[in-house]
Each structure stands twice: as structure tokens, then as C-alpha cells.
Motif scaffolding. Structure first.
Motif, PDB file in Angstrom:
ATOM      1  N   LEU A  49      96.781  47.206   6.691  1.00 34.69           N
ATOM      2  CA  LEU A  49      97.130  47.916   5.831  1.00 34.69           C
ATOM      3  C   LEU A  49      98.029  48.920   5.897  1.00 34.69           C
ATOM      4  O   LEU A  49      99.109  49.071   5.041  1.00 34.69           O
ATOM      5  N   GLN A  50      97.470  49.865   6.901  1.00 29.80           N
ATOM      6  CA  GLN A  50      98.467  51.231   7.208  1.00 29.80           C
ATOM      7  C   GLN A  50      99.801  50.588   7.666  1.00 29.80           C
ATOM      8  O   GLN A  50     100.877  51.198   7.669  1.00 29.80           O
ATOM      9  N   ALA A  51      99.918  49.439   8.375  1.00 30.91           N
ATOM     10  CA  ALA A  51     101.101  49.146   9.092  1.00 30.91           C
ATOM     11  C   ALA A  51     101.949  47.921   8.074  1.00 30.91           C
ATOM     12  O   ALA A  51     103.246  47.990   8.203  1.00 30.91           O
ATOM     13  N   SER A  52     101.479  47.667   7.225  1.00 33.13           N
ATOM     14  CA  SER A  52     102.121  46.787   6.448  1.00 33.13           C
ATOM     15  C   SER A  52     103.066  47.486   5.423  1.00 33.13           C
ATOM     16  O   SER A  52     102.755  48.321   4.873  1.00 33.13           O
ATOM     17  N   LYS A  53     104.238  46.912   5.091  1.00 29.61           N
ATOM     18  CA  LYS A  53     105.170  47.388   4.087  1.00 29.61           C
ATOM     19  C   LYS A  53     104.956  46.672   2.677  1.00 29.61           C
ATOM     20  O   LYS A  53     105.319  47.358   1.691  1.00 29.61           O
ATOM     21  N   VAL A  54     104.314  45.725   2.945  1.00 30.58           N
ATOM     22  CA  VAL A  54     103.875  44.970   1.394  1.00 30.58           C
ATOM     23  C   VAL A  54     102.415  45.340   1.093  1.00 30.58           C
ATOM     24  O   VAL A  54     101.612  45.131   2.125  1.00 30.58           O
ATOM     25  N   LEU A  55     102.225  45.750  -0.068  1.00 29.61           N
ATOM     26  CA  LEU A  55     100.819  45.981  -0.476  1.00 29.61           C
ATOM     27  C   LEU A  55     100.095  44.562  -0.371  1.00 29.61           C
ATOM     28  O   LEU A  55     100.694  43.634  -1.092  1.00 29.61           O
ATOM     29  N   PRO A  56      98.898  44.248   0.101  1.00 29.51           N
ATOM     30  CA  PRO A  56      98.160  43.052  -0.032  1.00 29.51           C
ATOM     31  C   PRO A  56      97.515  42.998  -1.246  1.00 29.51           C
ATOM     32  O   PRO A  56      97.497  43.955  -2.127  1.00 29.51           O
ATOM     33  N   ARG A  57      97.283  41.815  -1.740  1.00 29.19           N
ATOM     34  CA  ARG A  57      96.594  41.648  -2.948  1.00 29.19           C
ATOM     35  C   ARG A  57      95.361  40.892  -2.870  1.00 29.19           C
ATOM     36  O   ARG A  57      95.259  40.403  -1.708  1.00 29.19           O
ATOM     37  N   THR A  58      94.475  40.767  -3.720  1.00 31.12           N
ATOM     38  CA  THR A  58      93.185  39.954  -3.517  1.00 31.12           C
ATOM     39  C   THR A  58      93.216  38.966  -4.930  1.00 31.12           C
ATOM     40  O   THR A  58      93.765  39.026  -5.798  1.00 31.12           O
ATOM     41  N   SER A  59      92.477  37.990  -4.683  1.00 35.09           N
ATOM     42  CA  SER A  59      92.428  36.917  -5.493  1.00 35.09           C
ATOM     43  C   SER A  59      90.775  36.627  -5.626  1.00 35.09           C
ATOM     44  O   SER A  59      90.221  36.446  -4.410  1.00 35.09           O
ATOM     45  N   GLN A  60      90.159  36.670  -6.977  1.00 31.23           N
ATOM     46  CA  GLN A  60      88.707  36.033  -7.240  1.00 31.23           C
ATOM     47  C   GLN A  60      88.620  34.662  -6.682  1.00 31.23           C
ATOM     48  O   GLN A  60      89.342  34.008  -6.546  1.00 31.23           O
ATOM     49  N   PRO A  61      87.235  34.552  -6.284  1.00 26.49           N
ATOM     50  CA  PRO A  61      87.071  32.977  -5.780  1.00 26.49           C
ATOM     51  C   PRO A  61      87.163  32.273  -7.117  1.00 26.49           C
ATOM     52  O   PRO A  61      86.977  32.515  -8.205  1.00 26.49           O
ATOM     53  N   ALA A  62      87.671  30.806  -6.918  1.00 28.21           N
ATOM     54  CA  ALA A  62      87.773  29.915  -7.832  1.00 28.21           C
ATOM     55  C   ALA A  62      86.648  29.354  -8.305  1.00 28.21           C
ATOM     56  O   ALA A  62      85.481  29.280  -7.531  1.00 28.21           O
TER      57      ALA A  62
END
Length: 282
Positions: A52-65
Motif C-alpha cells: 500500500l505504501q509503495a504502490s502508486k495506484v490505490l488498491p480497490r476491494t470487491s465484495q464476494p460474489a
């Protein structure tokens, strides 16, 4: 009676602890650009915060299908479950609760052979974990599904969470700030305190200028909440967890368990986040 308890990975229960408690965890998915991870399965907390600290792109999350929940419920029924209690993070923060309900309702009548209850905890992280631990103990004493549900709903109604963020940048970028939009503008340099309201939505509390002041104010708010039944810390790092625990000593003399804040919540709050969750007495 063999009641099975199901939750999602935002409860921040490690696989080992989940096995010991007899709780089934359905993971959310965390995306780092093109990289995909099952929360708390393919990526642990330490690795997540490093990325998270190293990434230039914000991660995203997805709910379980819903299909993943269906698969879970079918398996538990085949294993001999006589009832299922499915408990999930606030529906104001994710569609996970709705996905679980959709999954059960989409099963055929022949497949839905046992009682089922779903609960929107209106909480997240350790705020869920504390009650899940209690439910596990009750379940081992052969409590009924109705008793487990009643206990859980009562506990969640008395459960509160205060989180101190190192920055508002992540909630701003992630778009999950909700009612806390009032904190934005030129206030990204503060160490904001946020909470979840009765509906489970994020709302602002205050905007101290330093972490020390934020922890002191959090301690004061805890002291004003009245007698406590339970309390725990959820930390993104050991450093901030210890700092908050020290700040709470003047107002709470008991031991405070500390748990790791997982990827699903950390995505939207960022590194340096620490939360105190507590259950007030009836």
C-alpha cells in the motif's frame, strides 16, 4: 444442534483463529492494479501495508460474489449444518451483506433445507471479531440459532468504533468517506477521528492536528461512554497500536487485546490507521 457461523474477511480473523473458533470466513478480493488477492488468504496484513505504501495506484476491494456464498452455504449443509448464521460488515460500507442474502435466496427450496439468518453488523474489523468470539463460545454450548441471533444483534447495537487516521488521503481517493466529506478541503494534514453511526456509515468526529492529541481525545471519549463490557484495538502497525493502548491507560485499567487491521479496511483508511472498538454495558 450444529449451527455454523459464517462471516467475511473484514472481521480480520486469521485462518488459524477461524479454524479454532469454528467460523467460516468468505474473503473479499483486493486488487493492486492487475494483481488480485483474496483478503487474508493470498496476502497477509504486513505484506498488504508494505504494498500500500509503495504502490502508486490505490488498491480497490470487491465484495464476494453471491456464487461464492452459495458454494459456502451448500458445503456447510452437506457437512451436516442444522442452521447457518451469516454475519457481515456494515451494508453502508460494502455490498457483502446483500451478496450473502442474495446467495441464500437464490438457492432452490430443495437446497435450503435448514434455517438461515443473516445479520448486518453495522460494524467492521475487531468490532465484528469481538462478538464472533462470544458467539463461537455460545455455539459450542449448543445455543439455538435464535439465541445466537438475538445475542449478536444486542451486542452489535452496543458496539462502537473510533478510528484515528494518519491521513485523509486514502478515504478521499477511495471514495468511501461518505458523511465524513466535511473533513476534506484543506484538512488533509490533520489526524482525523472517525466513527460509524448507528446505520454503520462513516461520519467525522474531530480533526486533531497531531496523533498525540487524537489519541488523548479518543481516550476522553472512551471515558465518557460509560461502563464497558468489552474493548479491543485494531492496528495497522504495532507502533500505533501500542501508542493508543498507552493513551488509554488513564481511563481503562484492564488489558486491551490488539488485533491486526486487515486489507479490506486498510485500503480505504491507509497506513498508520488504528481503531478502538468497545461494547458498552446494558
Amino acid at each position: 444442534m450444529t449451527i455454523r457461523i459464517v462471516t467475511d474477511s473484514t472481521a480480520d480473523i486469521s485462518p488459524e483463529t477461524a479454524d479454532a473458533l469454528g467460523i467460516t470466513v468468505v474473503p473479499l478480493t483486493v486488487f493492486f492494479d492487475e494483481e488480485t488477492y483474496q483478503d487474508n488468504i493470498d496476502i497477509d496484513n504486513a505484506t498488504f501495508y508494505e504494498k500500500l505504501q509503495a504502490s502508486k495506484v490505490l488498491p480497490r476491494t470487491s465484495q464476494p460474489a453471491p456464487a461464492l456464498f452459495q458454494e459456502t452455504y451448500k458445503r456447510l449443509i452437506q457437512e451436516g449444518a442444522t442452521g447457518i448464521l451469516s454475519i457481515h460488515l456494515s451494508s453502508q460500507l460494502s455490498g457483502t451483506y446483500q451478496s450473502a442474502c442474495t446467495a441464500w435466496n437464490s438457492l432452490s427450496e430443495e437446497e435450503r433445507t435448514i434455517p438461515f439468518e443473516a445479520i448486518d453488523s453495522k460494524c467492521i474489523s475487531a468490532a465484528m471479531f469481538m462478538t464472533l468470539q462470544k458467539l463461537s463460545a455460545m455455539n459450542k454450548e449448543d445455543s439455538t440459532l435464535a439465541e445466537l441471533k438475538t445475542y449478536a444483534e444486542d451486542r452489535f447495537s452496543r458496539t462502537h468504533l473510533l478510528a484515528v487516521l494518519d491521513t485523509l488521503e486514502y478515504v478521499k481517493r477511495g471514495g468511501r468517506i461518505g458523511g465524513a466529506k466535511a473533513l476534506l478541503g484543506n484538512m488533509l494534514s490533520v489526524k482525523p477521528i472517525i466513527t460509524l453511526n448507528k446505520e454503520g456509515a462513516v461520519v467525522p468526529v474531530e480533526q486533531p492536528r497531531t496523533r498525540t492529541k487524537a489519541f488523548a481525545r479518543t481516550s476522553q471519549l472512551i471515558s465518557e461512554s460509560g461502563p464497558l463490557e468489552d474493548i479491543a484495538i485494531a492496528e495497522s502497525s504495532e507502533e500505533v497500536g501500542i501508542q493508543l493502548a498507552e493513551a488509554l491507560k488513564p481511563v481503562y485499567s484492564g488489558e486491551i487485546p490488539r488485533y491486526k487491521l486487515g486489507a479490506a479496511l486498510g485500503t480505504h483508511t491507509g497506513p498508520g490507521t488504528v481503531a478502538i472498538t468497545f461494547v458498552t454495558e446494558k
